[in-house]
Write a protein that holds these residues in place. Structure first.
Motif, PDB file in Angstrom:
ATOM      1  N   ASN A 296      -3.056  -3.107  -6.506  1.00  0.00           N
ATOM      2  CA  ASN A 296      -2.483  -4.429  -6.251  1.00  0.00           C
ATOM      3  C   ASN A 296      -3.316  -5.527  -6.903  1.00  0.00           C
TER       4      ASN A 296
ATOM      5  N   HIS B  28      -8.677   2.066   1.689  1.00  0.00           N
ATOM      6  CA  HIS B  28      -8.558   0.771   1.021  1.00  0.00           C
ATOM      7  C   HIS B  28      -9.880   0.440   0.331  1.00  0.00           C
TER       8      HIS B  28
ATOM      9  N   HIS C 133       0.812  -1.219   0.000  1.00  0.00           N
ATOM     10  CA  HIS C 133       0.000   0.000   0.000  1.00  0.00           C
ATOM     11  C   HIS C 133       0.846   1.271   0.000  1.00  0.00           C
TER      12      HIS C 133
ATOM     13  N   THR D 121      -3.956   7.536  -0.832  1.00  0.00           N
ATOM     14  CA  THR D 121      -3.327   8.116   0.357  1.00  0.00           C
ATOM     15  C   THR D 121      -3.130   9.616   0.189  1.00  0.00           C
TER      16      THR D 121
ATOM     17  N   SER E 254      -5.592   1.466  -3.135  1.00  0.00           N
ATOM     18  CA  SER E 254      -5.443   2.267  -1.923  1.00  0.00           C
ATOM     19  C   SER E 254      -5.096   3.688  -2.351  1.00  0.00           C
TER      20      SER E 254
ATOM     21  N   THR F 124      -4.921   6.505   4.504  1.00  0.00           N
ATOM     22  CA  THR F 124      -4.923   5.560   3.387  1.00  0.00           C
ATOM     23  C   THR F 124      -6.274   4.868   3.328  1.00  0.00           C
TER      24      THR F 124
ATOM     25  N   THR G 100       2.781  -4.115  -7.206  1.00  0.00           N
ATOM     26  CA  THR G 100       2.158  -2.837  -6.874  1.00  0.00           C
ATOM     27  C   THR G 100       2.476  -1.826  -7.960  1.00  0.00           C
TER      28      THR G 100
END
Length: 730
Positions: free
Chosen positions: A479, A427, A50, A434, A432, A425, A485
């Motif tokens: 992801n 999800h 993340h 941020t 994700s 962050t 990532t």
């Protein structure tokens, strides 16, 4: 705002926010588990999927395989990082990230277990100390939007040295000894004991040897005591006390063009030149694991450092390419002449302290599973800079110079800084997001009490610089592919205004020097930093990361032989590639052949506007910004406990000034820096079941002569360095 008010605000955040989180039921808050109590002071989470930015971790296993001589060698495997071999042991550390000037690492934030390491993070961000590798468990590098959580330097990158934790299972420790050419000797001892309630650990080390240039010997010593107390499952106390001492004959000025051509490794005044550094530090941390969802960590730190340098050359190459003794006019700098002349001492005292509560918690306050960080830091600095000069050879003693020499300069700098930050962050499936925000509020007071030997009374000798900056950042990570990532991010970078190394004392149209001193300070640097990249371990035995980056400066700060000035708008853009292939897991064999590589192509590093006053032309390349950086290595690991590697590091050519001067001048300060490639190798052997390990390492195997810097004259890179050692662990 008073210190008590700031502390009360932190405690209030630690009580109100956890209450909001605890009010949620487990059914409404199922998701990512927070990291356990952080006893290693890592700044990176245990789960990297993340993290929406470029990062690198050099763990203990990689450090043991590479056996780097200093931090510089260890960091060359990280793409985007440029290190300069100005001295042998990295005592004046020079690290630049993504095209920023590496001089004294002033634009890269250095931390040890989350505590700043500079002489003064705001008032004098110079790296004359870094954590010895003997104490390091891992090195973490952050270059993306994650920098919103740290400061004050956020324009380039951040490096955190994570030290070894206190033992958990009884008595543990190690003893090691190392020897090498260039009269290098070193030893390190570590012993600790711990259990369920905590423990204590003592580190002792001493290193000495010759520097790059003849006469540049060094001797460093350090003692560190670290402790941990587990009061109960919720409360943990960590403490660390350190003492560091350096005594080296390091010449801060380089060679003129003629001197360098005659012998690039000479140092005419090295026997008299000195650099003395004493550093005391205290770091305390309280970790309150409120519940599985909430952790409040409060850090406090205090650093007291004194550094004093003595030099006998101030303007290299001033006598037709040879250097002049600074306090003996017209006398050529030679070892014989250095014994009969004085020079200039620059003793400086630095004290800084800070406190930083940080709350990590997970929540569903916005209807989306989230992880949040909220915190602030209060930080103060007190800096005193003095200078004494005299031509009498007795001035080689600082005590004599203080009492009888010419008291030329006295500057007092006080800093008060408050930093507030928050990051959340979200999800959402494989995604994700941020967003983050940092607010820097600082006040830097500079008072010139003495300049050019005269007490100062003029208003221009005092300057109070108040700066407040709001620094947003945003990152996203996807992801959707296993162990992969894809990330993108943008953040506003910031670096505080900094003073020139020397005062500006004009002639005042014939007036005396008493009312002439003017405080010079640059405007703060601001940048917009973009990233787009991918990191993956999708295939067995294969790991890689690729990142496109761009940094746009509103007003970059340039150094010109110790003078700092604002160079206007600039742009840096490039691509970073890093990867490792282990054929052992791929072929399912205990014999592992591996290849590692990192490459940086800084295809753009240019000024965007003309500045005739500073001879800057739009389109000129930034100084000390090589276009290509390459580090490759081939290694083999045998199941009996033997491994060996051979590698190469390449740095392409660079300009040394904003004018992009190609023709060398007599002082050696202007001209290009040619490209160079250095080869290195290491071998390690630890028999299966044995507590003893043996190692051999070498850098610059071909003993290549190369130029690394023209700041204050020409500096040659390090000669071949070979060292061997033995370590016993228990």
């Amino acid at each position: 705002m008073s210190r008590l008010t700031l502390l009360a605000a932190a405690l209030a955040a630690g009580s109100v926010l956890p209450s909001a989180v605890r009010a949620q039921t487990p059914e409404t808050s199922p998701r990512v588990v927070l990291d356990a109590v952080d006893i290693t002071s890592s700044i990176l989470p245990s789960r990297m999927e993340h993290v929406p930015g470029s990062t690198a971790v050099i763990d203990e296993k990689a450090l043991e395989a590479q056996r780097p001589f200093t931090v510089k060698e260890a960091l060359r495997s990280v793409p985007g990082v440029h290190t300069v071999d100005e001295d042998t042991f990295g005592l004046g550390l020079n690290i630049g990230i993504r095209g920023l000037d590496p001089r004294r690492t002033s634009r890269t934030l250095l931390l040890e277990d989350g505590m700043p390491l500079f002489l003064a993070p705001y008032g004098d961000p110079s790296a004359h100390y870094s954590t010895p590798l003997d104490r390091v468990q891992r090195i973490e590098v952050v270059k993306g939007s994650g920098q919103v959580l740290y400061g004050p330097q956020t324009v380039g990158g951040m490096i955190n040295f994570v030290t070894r934790p206190v033992p958990k299972n009884g008595v543990e420790g190690s003893v090691s000894a190392t020897v090498g050419n260039n009269d290098f000797r070193g030893w390190h001892a570590n012993v600790g004991a711990g259990g369920e309630r905590g423990g204590v650990m003592l580190d002792l080390l001493q290193k000495s040897g010759d520097g790059v240039r003849r006469g540049h010997d060094f001797d460093v010593r350090e003692a560190t005591l670290k402790g941990q107390l587990n009061i109960n499952p919720q409360h943990t106390l960590l403490g660390k006390v350190g003492y560091y001492e350096e005594d080296s004959h390091i010449t801060e000025t380089g060679l003129g063009a003629v001197e360098y051509a005659e012998d690039p490794l000479q140092a005419p005044t090295a026997r008299q030149d000195r650099f003395e550094h004493e550093r005391k530090s205290v770091q305390l941390q309280h970790i309150f694991q409120i519940n599985d969802d909430v952790k409040l960590a409060t850090q406090a730190y205090y650093v007291d450092a004194q550094r004093a340098s003595f030099r006998q050359i101030n303007e290299p190459g001033s006598l037709g390419g040879r250097s002049e003794m600074d306090r003996c006019s017209g006398v050529v700098a030679t070892e014989a002449n250095s014994r009969t002349c004085g020079g200039r001492w620059r003793p400086r005292d630095y004290t800084y302290w800070g406190i930083e509560p940080r709350l990590d918690f997970r929540h569903d306050l916005f209807g989306v599973p989230s992880d949040a960080v909220v915190g602030f830091r209060y930080h103060e600095e007190d800096i005193e800079r003095r200078q004494y000069r005299d031509g009498d050879p007795r001035a080689q003693s600082l005590g004599w110079a203080r009492q009888f020499g010419s008291f030329r300069e006295h500057i007092d700098i006080q800093v008060e800084a408050k930093s507030y930050y928050a990051q959340n962050t979200f999800h959402i499936g494989d995604w994700s997001f941020t967003p983050g925000l940092r607010y820097e509020d600082m006040r830097i007071r500079t008072h010139v009490l003495q300049a050019e030997g005269e007490s100062q009374n003029n208003p221009e000798a005092r300057l109070t610089n108040n700066t407040s900056k709001l620094l947003p950042g945003f990152g996203a990570a996807w992801n959707g592919i296993a162990n992969t990532t894809v990330f993108a991010g943008v953040h506003k970078g910031f670096a505080p205004p900094r003073p020139d190394r020397d005062l500006n004392v004009p002639n005042c149209n014939g007036g005396s020097a008493q009312d002439c001193a003017i405080v010079n300070r640059t405007r703060p640097e601001e940048s917009t930093n973009w990233e787009l990249g991918v990191r993956s371990r999708y295939f067995t035995g294969v790991g890689f990361e690729a990142t496109l980056f761009q940094t746009d400066f509103d007003d970059i700060v340039i150094q010109d032989n110790g003078r700092f000035f604002n160079g206007g708008e600039s742009k840096q853009a490039g691509v970073e590639l890093a990867g490792r292939v282990d054929f052992g897991p791929i072929l399912k064999t205990a014999h592992n052949v591996y290849v590692t590589a990192s490459y940086t192509n800084l295809f753009t590093a240019k000024f965007k506007k003309d500045d005739p006053a500073e001879n800057i032309v739009a389109g000129n390349r930034l100084p000390y910004a090589p276009k290509h950086l390459l580090s490759v290595a081939l290694g083999y690991q045998h199941p009996v406990g033997f491994d060996a590697r051979i590698g190469a590091d390449h740095v392409s050519s660079q300009f040394s000034d904003g004018e992009n001067t190609r023709v060398e001048n007599l002082s050696g300060e202007e001209g290009t820096i040619p490209s160079y490639t250095l080869f290195n190798a290491s071998m390690n052997f630890r028999p299966a079941g044995s507590k003893t390990s043996y190692f051999l390492s070498a850098y610059n195997l071909t003993d290549r002569e190369y130029l690394v810097s023209r700041v204050d004259g020409k500096f040659a890179g390090r000669e071949r360095q070979v060292f061997a050692g033995i370590r016993y662990s228990f």
